[in-house]
Design an enzyme around this catalytic site. Structure first.
Site, PDB file in Angstrom:
ATOM      1  N   HIS A 157      46.725  41.008  37.056  1.00  0.00           N
ATOM      2  CA  HIS A 157      47.794  41.862  37.578  1.00  0.00           C
ATOM      3  C   HIS A 157      47.591  43.266  36.998  1.00  0.00           C
ATOM      4  O   HIS A 157      46.630  43.941  37.345  1.00  0.00           O
ATOM      5  CB  HIS A 157      49.137  41.213  37.212  1.00  0.00           C
ATOM      6  CG  HIS A 157      50.342  41.782  37.878  1.00  0.00           C
ATOM      7  ND1 HIS A 157      50.301  42.642  38.940  1.00  0.00           N
ATOM      8  CD2 HIS A 157      51.680  41.617  37.620  1.00  0.00           C
ATOM      9  CE1 HIS A 157      51.535  42.959  39.307  1.00  0.00           C
ATOM     10  NE2 HIS A 157      52.386  42.357  38.506  1.00  0.00           N
ATOM     11  N   HIS A 189      42.875  40.941  46.993  1.00  0.00           N
ATOM     12  CA  HIS A 189      44.322  41.014  46.807  1.00  0.00           C
ATOM     13  C   HIS A 189      44.959  39.823  47.504  1.00  0.00           C
ATOM     14  O   HIS A 189      44.497  39.415  48.564  1.00  0.00           O
ATOM     15  CB  HIS A 189      44.865  42.330  47.396  1.00  0.00           C
ATOM     16  CG  HIS A 189      46.219  42.673  46.873  1.00  0.00           C
ATOM     17  ND1 HIS A 189      47.367  42.167  47.413  1.00  0.00           N
ATOM     18  CD2 HIS A 189      46.595  43.459  45.834  1.00  0.00           C
ATOM     19  CE1 HIS A 189      48.396  42.636  46.731  1.00  0.00           C
ATOM     20  NE2 HIS A 189      47.966  43.420  45.765  1.00  0.00           N
ATOM     21  N   ASP A 206      43.605  49.096  41.777  1.00  0.00           N
ATOM     22  CA  ASP A 206      43.051  49.221  40.437  1.00  0.00           C
ATOM     23  C   ASP A 206      41.590  49.625  40.391  1.00  0.00           C
ATOM     24  O   ASP A 206      41.060  49.891  39.316  1.00  0.00           O
ATOM     25  CB  ASP A 206      43.221  47.892  39.689  1.00  0.00           C
ATOM     26  CG  ASP A 206      44.665  47.664  39.319  1.00  0.00           C
ATOM     27  OD1 ASP A 206      45.307  48.645  38.929  1.00  0.00           O
ATOM     28  OD2 ASP A 206      45.142  46.535  39.458  1.00  0.00           O
TER      29      ASP A 206
HETATM   30  N1  CMC Z   1      35.457  38.988  43.241  1.00  0.00           N
HETATM   31  C1  CMC Z   1      34.761  37.984  43.798  1.00  0.00           C
HETATM   32  N2  CMC Z   1      35.301  37.014  44.554  1.00  0.00           N
HETATM   33  C2  CMC Z   1      36.614  37.064  44.763  1.00  0.00           C
HETATM   34  C3  CMC Z   1      37.420  38.093  44.215  1.00  0.00           C
HETATM   35  C4  CMC Z   1      36.780  39.075  43.438  1.00  0.00           C
HETATM   36  N3  CMC Z   1      37.498  40.088  42.905  1.00  0.00           N
HETATM   37  N4  CMC Z   1      38.699  37.908  44.587  1.00  0.00           N
HETATM   38  C5  CMC Z   1      38.707  36.788  45.333  1.00  0.00           C
HETATM   39  N5  CMC Z   1      37.445  36.295  45.443  1.00  0.00           N
HETATM   40  C6  CMC Z   1      37.017  35.120  46.221  1.00  0.00           C
HETATM   41  C7  CMC Z   1      37.376  33.833  45.492  1.00  0.00           C
HETATM   42  O1  CMC Z   1      36.327  33.408  44.666  1.00  0.00           O
HETATM   43  C8  CMC Z   1      37.626  32.915  46.653  1.00  0.00           C
HETATM   44  O2  CMC Z   1      36.377  32.517  47.175  1.00  0.00           O
HETATM   45  P1  CMC Z   1      36.174  31.005  47.709  1.00  0.00           P
HETATM   46  O3  CMC Z   1      37.072  30.910  48.916  1.00  0.00           O
HETATM   47  O4  CMC Z   1      34.719  30.897  48.019  1.00  0.00           O
HETATM   48  O5  CMC Z   1      36.601  30.088  46.611  1.00  0.00           O
HETATM   49  C9  CMC Z   1      38.290  33.801  47.700  1.00  0.00           C
HETATM   50  O6  CMC Z   1      37.795  35.123  47.424  1.00  0.00           O
HETATM   51  C10 CMC Z   1      39.814  33.811  47.632  1.00  0.00           C
HETATM   52  O7  CMC Z   1      40.185  34.179  46.304  1.00  0.00           O
HETATM   53  P2  CMC Z   1      41.501  33.694  45.552  1.00  0.00           P
HETATM   54  O8  CMC Z   1      41.301  33.787  44.073  1.00  0.00           O
HETATM   55  O9  CMC Z   1      41.936  32.364  46.109  1.00  0.00           O
HETATM   56  O10 CMC Z   1      42.547  34.804  46.022  1.00  0.00           O
HETATM   57  P3  CMC Z   1      43.956  35.056  45.390  1.00  0.00           P
HETATM   58  O11 CMC Z   1      44.795  35.609  46.487  1.00  0.00           O
HETATM   59  O12 CMC Z   1      44.477  33.866  44.675  1.00  0.00           O
HETATM   60  O13 CMC Z   1      43.654  36.176  44.279  1.00  0.00           O
HETATM   61  C11 CMC Z   1      43.363  38.203  43.128  1.00  0.00           C
HETATM   62  C12 CMC Z   1      43.918  37.521  44.392  1.00  0.00           C
HETATM   63  C13 CMC Z   1      43.854  39.654  43.112  1.00  0.00           C
HETATM   64  C14 CMC Z   1      43.923  37.514  41.860  1.00  0.00           C
HETATM   65  C15 CMC Z   1      41.817  38.135  43.156  1.00  0.00           C
HETATM   66  O14 CMC Z   1      41.326  38.778  44.323  1.00  0.00           O
HETATM   67  C16 CMC Z   1      41.175  38.731  41.903  1.00  0.00           C
HETATM   68  O15 CMC Z   1      41.048  38.027  40.898  1.00  0.00           O
HETATM   69  N6  CMC Z   1      40.743  40.043  41.964  1.00  0.00           N
HETATM   70  C17 CMC Z   1      40.192  40.693  40.813  1.00  0.00           C
HETATM   71  C18 CMC Z   1      41.300  41.138  39.880  1.00  0.00           C
HETATM   72  C19 CMC Z   1      42.056  42.321  40.445  1.00  0.00           C
HETATM   73  O16 CMC Z   1      41.477  43.301  40.900  1.00  0.00           O
HETATM   74  N7  CMC Z   1      43.412  42.251  40.367  1.00  0.00           N
HETATM   75  C20 CMC Z   1      44.289  43.351  40.774  1.00  0.00           C
HETATM   76  C21 CMC Z   1      45.101  43.010  41.986  1.00  0.00           C
HETATM   77  S1  CMC Z   1      45.904  44.453  42.672  1.00  0.00           S
HETATM   78  C22 CMC Z   1      47.010  45.004  41.484  1.00  0.00           C
HETATM   79  C23 CMC Z   1      48.181  44.148  41.276  1.00  0.00           C
HETATM   80  O17 CMC Z   1      48.812  43.691  42.242  1.00  0.00           O
HETATM   81  O18 CMC Z   1      48.529  43.948  40.111  1.00  0.00           O
END
Ligand code: CMC
Length: 422
Positions: free
Chosen positions: A263, A302, A358
């Site tokens: 986050h 996201h 971010d």
């Molecule tokens: N890099 C590589 N792969 C990713 C990433 C990433 N940053 N984000 C998601 N994926 C892949 C993930 O591995 C999954 O692949 P598969 O379907 O093959 O298993 C797919 O995309 C879906 O990912 P998820 O983790 O199920 O998606 P989520 O909605 O639960 O997570 C997130 C969203 C923001 C936690 C995630 O995208 C992430 O960890 N991003 C990096 C951290 C980041 O930048 N966070 C800031 C978010 S914006 C600011 C805020 O709101 O605070």
């Protein structure tokens, strides 16, 4: 004809029609047909936990609006303090309303001497500023005895003003303590953001005047971070607020939720990632490691946006203005290359992974001189107005206490075995 869905319980053949209202169906109506059968939705991926009139977000189209106003227009024409008023009151202030709001916030920027001298200075010398902030915000509740009078509108408004006003003072104090610099008192001749910069950077000069371009850039970043509907920290605020805890305690919980790298800690993670990649030549190898599941591309992806985060577009433009003043952040080229490679790679395209807010914000903060540990603290200053707007909304809606159900997957009943027999 109003839209609806019909569900059938195949065990009994019983049917129930539920209307679709505001894009959702009532789980309470569902409950009537299926008592004891719960929706299983860890992480609230498909659950609407509130009806809210504050922020509209369309993750497919990349639209973000506060109270109906597009984020692009607010970032360009408004100020953080005006946006805070808008989020809380639902309308933009008139000139007189804004002047009164500005004065009230300015009047409450000071913190009790005991918060600084006894509380903050009690931390270990290398305490993380965000850890200090989380605790200090919670501690504020013990200084304002009317904090618990959450249904007394005058007292409620007082806490709102205190929280928005004191957040930059607390934030700067955590930084000054962590670098061994003396605390700087607020300079109430300055605007909200310039005052914060003065408390951060003032040394021996009688009056610190931040570079107006940098102050404006930070104000824009505060606007962009002010609210984002039901995100993790706002949900924490709402959950704790639903128990009718005082707003400082609820805000401390929200700050704690913001601390995590998924986050508010993500921009810190972005800088660490860019630093560890080190050079443009290593970008391809890093992307390969991400695709192999060894690491994540920080600042990408996201839960809600499945296209370019509209805030990231504005931040990218703001970065150019900041680098004109500070000189270019040397990590920018690596970030640009990462973005270019990722946006043309099927792994990221097929998963709808685009830069989020971010990806570039950390580069700006770093160029402005903020240490990495202050990044989530900056986010918390801005998000306080959003958290409070949601807190007011849930109190006005008389929301039930947040109390989800679970699907039990543990042991069935078994007899206790004395320790001598185990
Ligand atoms: N890099 C590589 N792969 C990713 C990433 C990433 N940053 N984000 C998601 N994926 C892949 C993930 O591995 C999954 O692949 P598969 O379907 O093959 O298993 C797919 O995309 C879906 O990912 P998820 O983790 O199920 O998606 P989520 O909605 O639960 O997570 C997130 C969203 C923001 C936690 C995630 O995208 C992430 O960890 N991003 C990096 C951290 C980041 O930048 N966070 C800031 C978010 S914006 C600011 C805020 O709101 O605070």
């Amino acid at each position: 004809m109003a839209e609806s869905i019909t569900i059938t319980d195949n065990r009994t053949g019983q049917c129930l029609e539920i209307p679709i209202e505001n894009g959702g169906v009532s789980a309470v109506a569902w409950q009537k047909l299926l008592p004891g059968i719960w929706f299983y939705d860890p992480g609230f991926v498909s659950t609407a936990a509130a009806e809210s009139a504050i922020t509209y977000l369309d993750g497919e189209a990349g639209i973000l609006r506060y109270r109906g106003y597009p984020i692009e227009q607010l970032a360009e024409q408004s100020s953080y303090l005006e946006v805070a008023y808008l989020l809380l009151h639902g309308e933009l202030p008139t000139k007189d309303q804004f002047e009164m709001w500005r004065q009230e916030i300015t009047y409450h920027t000071f913190i009790h001497e005991n918060v600084r001298k006894r509380f903050l200075e009690g931390f270990h010398y290398d305490a993380h500023p965000m850890g200090m902030l989380v605790s200090a915000v919670a501690a504020l509740s013990t200084f304002y005895l009317d904090a618990k009078d959450i249904f007394d509108l005058e007292a409620r408004n007082k806490q709102i003003i205190r929280l928005i006003a004191k957040m930059p003072t607390l934030a700067a104090a955590t930084h000054r303590f962590s670098v061994g610099m003396p605390f700087v008192y607020p300079d109430n001749s300055l605007d909200f953001t310039s005052n914060f910069l003065s408390m951060m950077w003032k040394v021996a000069e009688p009056h610190f005047q931040a570079d107006p371009f940098l102050s404006r850039a930070l104000d824009i970043l505060f606007i962009l971070h002010a609210d984002h509907e039901q995100n993790c920290s706002t949900t924490a605020m709402r959950v704790v607020g639903s128990s009718h805890a005082d707003p400082y305690s609820a805000c401390a919980a929200a700050c704690a939720a913001l601390y995590g790298p998924r986050h508010g800690g993500a921009n810190e993670a972005v800088i660490r990632m860019l630093t560890s990649i080190g050079s443009m030549d290593e970008v391809d190898a890093f992307i390969a490691a991400v695709k192999a599941g060894e690491t994540r591309l920080q600042g990408f992806g996201h839960r809600v946006y499945k296209t370019y985060d509209p805030r990231a577009k504005i931040i990218k433009r703001t970065a150019d203005a900041v680098f004109e003043v500070t000189g270019k952040n040397p990590l920018l080229d690596i970030a640009l290359k990462l973005e270019e490679v990722a946006l043309s790679d099927d792994y990221f395209v097929s998963r709808h992974l685009y830069p989020n807010v971010d990806f570039y914000s950390g580069l700006i903060y770093q160029a402005m001189g903020f240490p990495l540990t202050m990044f989530p603290v900056l986010f918390a200053i801005a998000r306080t107005s959003g958290w409070l707007a949601h807190w007011v909304e849930l109190l006005d809606q008389d929301m039930k206490i947040a109390r989800p159900r679970q699907l039990f997957i543990g042991s069935q009943e078994r007899p206790y075995v004395p320790i001598s027999e185990r």
